[in-house]
Design an enzyme around this catalytic site. Structure first.
Site, mmCIF file in Angstrom:
data_model
loop_
_atom_site.group_PDB
_atom_site.id
_atom_site.type_symbol
_atom_site.label_atom_id
_atom_site.label_comp_id
_atom_site.label_asym_id
_atom_site.label_seq_id
_atom_site.Cartn_x
_atom_site.Cartn_y
_atom_site.Cartn_z
ATOM 1 N N LYS A 289 1.847 -0.696 15.366
ATOM 2 C CA LYS A 289 3.306 -0.745 15.548
ATOM 3 C C LYS A 289 3.789 -1.983 16.311
ATOM 4 O O LYS A 289 4.988 -2.270 16.321
ATOM 5 C CB LYS A 289 3.790 0.502 16.299
ATOM 6 C CG LYS A 289 3.601 1.791 15.531
ATOM 7 C CD LYS A 289 4.474 1.825 14.306
ATOM 8 C CE LYS A 289 4.276 3.058 13.474
ATOM 9 N NZ LYS A 289 4.591 2.869 12.072
ATOM 10 N N TYR B 213 4.370 6.856 10.229
ATOM 11 C CA TYR B 213 3.508 5.709 9.917
ATOM 12 C C TYR B 213 4.321 4.579 9.274
ATOM 13 O O TYR B 213 4.131 3.416 9.583
ATOM 14 C CB TYR B 213 2.395 6.183 8.992
ATOM 15 C CG TYR B 213 1.302 5.171 8.719
ATOM 16 C CD1 TYR B 213 0.288 4.959 9.637
ATOM 17 C CD2 TYR B 213 1.277 4.462 7.522
ATOM 18 C CE1 TYR B 213 -0.725 4.046 9.380
ATOM 19 C CE2 TYR B 213 0.270 3.550 7.253
ATOM 20 C CZ TYR B 213 -0.731 3.350 8.186
ATOM 21 O OH TYR B 213 -1.720 2.451 7.920
ATOM 22 N N HIS C 273 0.825 -1.210 0.000
ATOM 23 C CA HIS C 273 0.000 0.000 0.000
ATOM 24 C C HIS C 273 0.856 1.255 0.000
ATOM 25 O O HIS C 273 1.727 1.410 0.849
ATOM 26 C CB HIS C 273 -0.910 0.021 1.234
ATOM 27 C CG HIS C 273 -2.048 -0.943 1.155
ATOM 28 N ND1 HIS C 273 -3.114 -0.933 2.007
ATOM 29 C CD2 HIS C 273 -2.291 -1.958 0.282
ATOM 30 C CE1 HIS C 273 -3.957 -1.888 1.674
ATOM 31 N NE2 HIS C 273 -3.477 -2.530 0.639
ATOM 32 N N TYR D 58 -9.175 4.976 7.499
ATOM 33 C CA TYR D 58 -9.270 5.368 8.903
ATOM 34 C C TYR D 58 -10.388 6.413 8.963
ATOM 35 O O TYR D 58 -10.244 7.491 8.387
ATOM 36 C CB TYR D 58 -7.960 5.992 9.385
ATOM 37 C CG TYR D 58 -6.788 5.015 9.472
ATOM 38 C CD1 TYR D 58 -6.460 4.428 10.692
ATOM 39 C CD2 TYR D 58 -6.014 4.700 8.363
ATOM 40 C CE1 TYR D 58 -5.388 3.539 10.795
ATOM 41 C CE2 TYR D 58 -4.948 3.820 8.450
ATOM 42 C CZ TYR D 58 -4.634 3.238 9.669
ATOM 43 O OH TYR D 58 -3.584 2.363 9.764
ATOM 44 N N PRO E 165 -3.448 -0.065 19.270
ATOM 45 C CA PRO E 165 -3.294 -0.634 17.918
ATOM 46 C C PRO E 165 -3.457 0.361 16.777
ATOM 47 O O PRO E 165 -3.280 -0.011 15.620
ATOM 48 C CB PRO E 165 -4.420 -1.678 17.872
ATOM 49 C CG PRO E 165 -5.454 -1.154 18.806
ATOM 50 C CD PRO E 165 -4.718 -0.433 19.895
HETATM 51 C C1 PHB Z 1 -5.055 -4.381 10.668
HETATM 52 O O1 PHB Z 1 -5.209 -4.660 9.473
HETATM 53 O O2 PHB Z 1 -5.261 -5.206 11.551
HETATM 54 C C2 PHB Z 1 -4.647 -2.990 11.051
HETATM 55 C C3 PHB Z 1 -4.218 -2.128 10.076
HETATM 56 C C4 PHB Z 1 -3.844 -0.838 10.404
HETATM 57 C C5 PHB Z 1 -3.901 -0.417 11.719
HETATM 58 C C6 PHB Z 1 -4.317 -1.287 12.717
HETATM 59 C C7 PHB Z 1 -4.690 -2.598 12.380
HETATM 60 O O3 PHB Z 1 -3.549 0.848 12.007
#
Ligand code: PHB
Ligand code: APR
Length: 408
Positions: A300, A388, A75, A204, A296
């Protein structure tokens, strides 16, 4: 009593313990991994699935990325959806790097297979692990019950890779251990669902009803999260309510492209930050969730675990090759600046994305100001992108960055 001898006894077969045994093996250091769960359980445990580019590079270098390179999804950006308005952060353009979506349990399967192919000592369903740590340079002993038999393992070092609820951290002398902890007024409800991802990239979503995240595992399987209250339980959330809430929080102009599918797994995790300082004492070294956990939001946890193990492995290499303990002695001090950088970023992301408690309108205004800055300022957006993908951590504690008078 069964007796075994090894160089490094590793407690826990999560990503940290498995990767450490793999890396040690590649340089001729023997280890035994002791896991209390069954192999099936460990391989099915659903966790986050976002890998930084440096994590992927490290996995490639040590021969663990063949399937990840075939099946993982690369990505170059993500969407920040604020109250139904779409904003795309072009991470690849801002940093020159990408992230990879690949479920943690898939990585765990790959690591277990690699250890198996190398005839590694990987023991599942091991009960009652207890550490008897040497005070001096002598060997330590790990006691446990293996295949139903009391077993004693004599070793040079113990790697505590047994996660947040393991026993290793409790073996640091209480007078020496400082635990830094923060609890958040939210939890995450996560589902794995048999439905195609709602978008090609992660979404997000910041919404007045609470945060939502639309992630994925494969072109057919989505991973979806909802911010929920800290006191809620899974029984409060029947499928119908989960989908309704996801539709509401992910909507753009009142519409979502989210298709409902069979819920394959569900979990609820309270948000928490934790750092144990120091991450070592005598022959014991903590790595991964045993030493620190992050909320989460920025995914990280796995990346930090991989990095810990990489540094620890280098320190063991140096000790076994030259008898020099400096890198081992410096393990905790080497890791903590990067750990705290990730803690700070994860905390910042949590504040940026989550709906604050109703009785804190000041926090709600701060959140809006932060979102405005991210969306409107190239500088703030670039900093978010760098953190990130993990770039900022590569230098934390080692460089003074942009400031002069900091060269001493
Ligand atoms: C996930 O796919 O589990 C995931 C992806 C991004 C995040 C947190 C969890 O920031
Ligand atoms: N004896 C043996 N094994 C144990 C014990 C014990 N007393 N206690 C815990 N374990 C095992 C757990 O069953 C688990 O398989 O230790 C393992 C720890 O693995 P993880 O929790 O996956 O931790 P880690 O390897 O550090 O990986 C960090 O996991 O929690 C996520 O977000 C986190 O992605 C990050 C990653």
């Amino acid at each position: 009593m069964k007796q075994l001898r090894t160089q490094v006894a590793i407690v826990g077969a999560g990503p940290a313990g498995l990767l450490l045994s793999h890396l040690l093996h590649r340089q001729g250091v023997e280890s035994v991994v002791l896991e209390r769960r069954t192999r099936e359980y460990v391989e099915r445990r659903v966790r986050a699935g976002l890998l930084e580019h440096t994590t992927v590079e490290l996995l490639r270098q040590c021969g663990l990325a063949d399937r990840l390179d075939r099946e993982g999804m690369r990505h170059g950006g993500f969407e920040l959806r604020v109250a139904g308005h779409r904003n795309r952060l072009d991470i690849a353009a801002l940093t020159g790097h990408s992230t990879y979506v690949y479920g943690q349990q898939e990585l765990v399967k790959d690591m277990i297979r690699a250890r198996e192919e190398a005839d590694g000592q990987l023991r599942f369903s091991v009960a009652d692990v207890a550490l008897d740590l040497a005070e001096d340079e002598g060997p330590s002993t790990v006691r446990c019950s293996m295949d139903g038999r009391p077993t004693e393992i004599t070793c040079d070092f113990v790697a505590g890779c047994d996660g947040f609820h393991g026993i290793s951290r409790q073996c640091l002398p209480p007078a020496l251990l400082t635990a830094h902890e923060r609890r958040y007024p939210s939890a995450w409800l996560g589902i794995l669902a048999a439905t195609p991802p709602t978008s090609g990239e992660l979404v997000y979503a910041v919404h007045e009803r609470g945060f939502a995240l639309a992630s994925m595992r494969t072109p057919e399987i989505s991973r979806l999260y909802l911010q929920v209250g800290p006191g809620e339980s899974l029984s409060d959330w029947p499928d119908e309510r989960i989908w309704k809430e996801l539709h509401a929080r992910l909507a753009v102009d009142g519409e979502t492209s989210l298709t409902e599918g069979r819920v394959l797994e569900r979990s609820l995790v309270a948000l928490r930050s934790y750092v144990a300082e120091p991450m070592q004492h005598g022959p014991l070294f903590l790595a991964g969730d045993a030493a620190h956990i992050v909320p989460p939001t920025a995914a990280k946890g796995l990346n930090l675990a991989v990095e810990d193990v990489h540094v620890l492995n280098e320190a063991f290499r140096s000790w076994y090759a030259t008898g020099d303990r400096a890198a081992l002695d410096g393990y905790s001090a080497t890791r903590l600046p990067a750990v705290w950088e990730a803690e700070e970023f994860s905390d910042w992301m949590a504040d940026l994305l989550h709906r604050p408690p109703d009785d804190d309108p000041y926090a709600a205004r701060l959140q809006q100001a932060r979102l405005d800055a991210v969306v409107n300022s190239h500088t703030v957006a670039r900093q978010l992108a760098e953190r990130y993908v993990g770039l900022s951590r590569q230098t934390s504690g080692r460089e003074g960055g942009a400031w002069s008078w900091n060269q001493a």
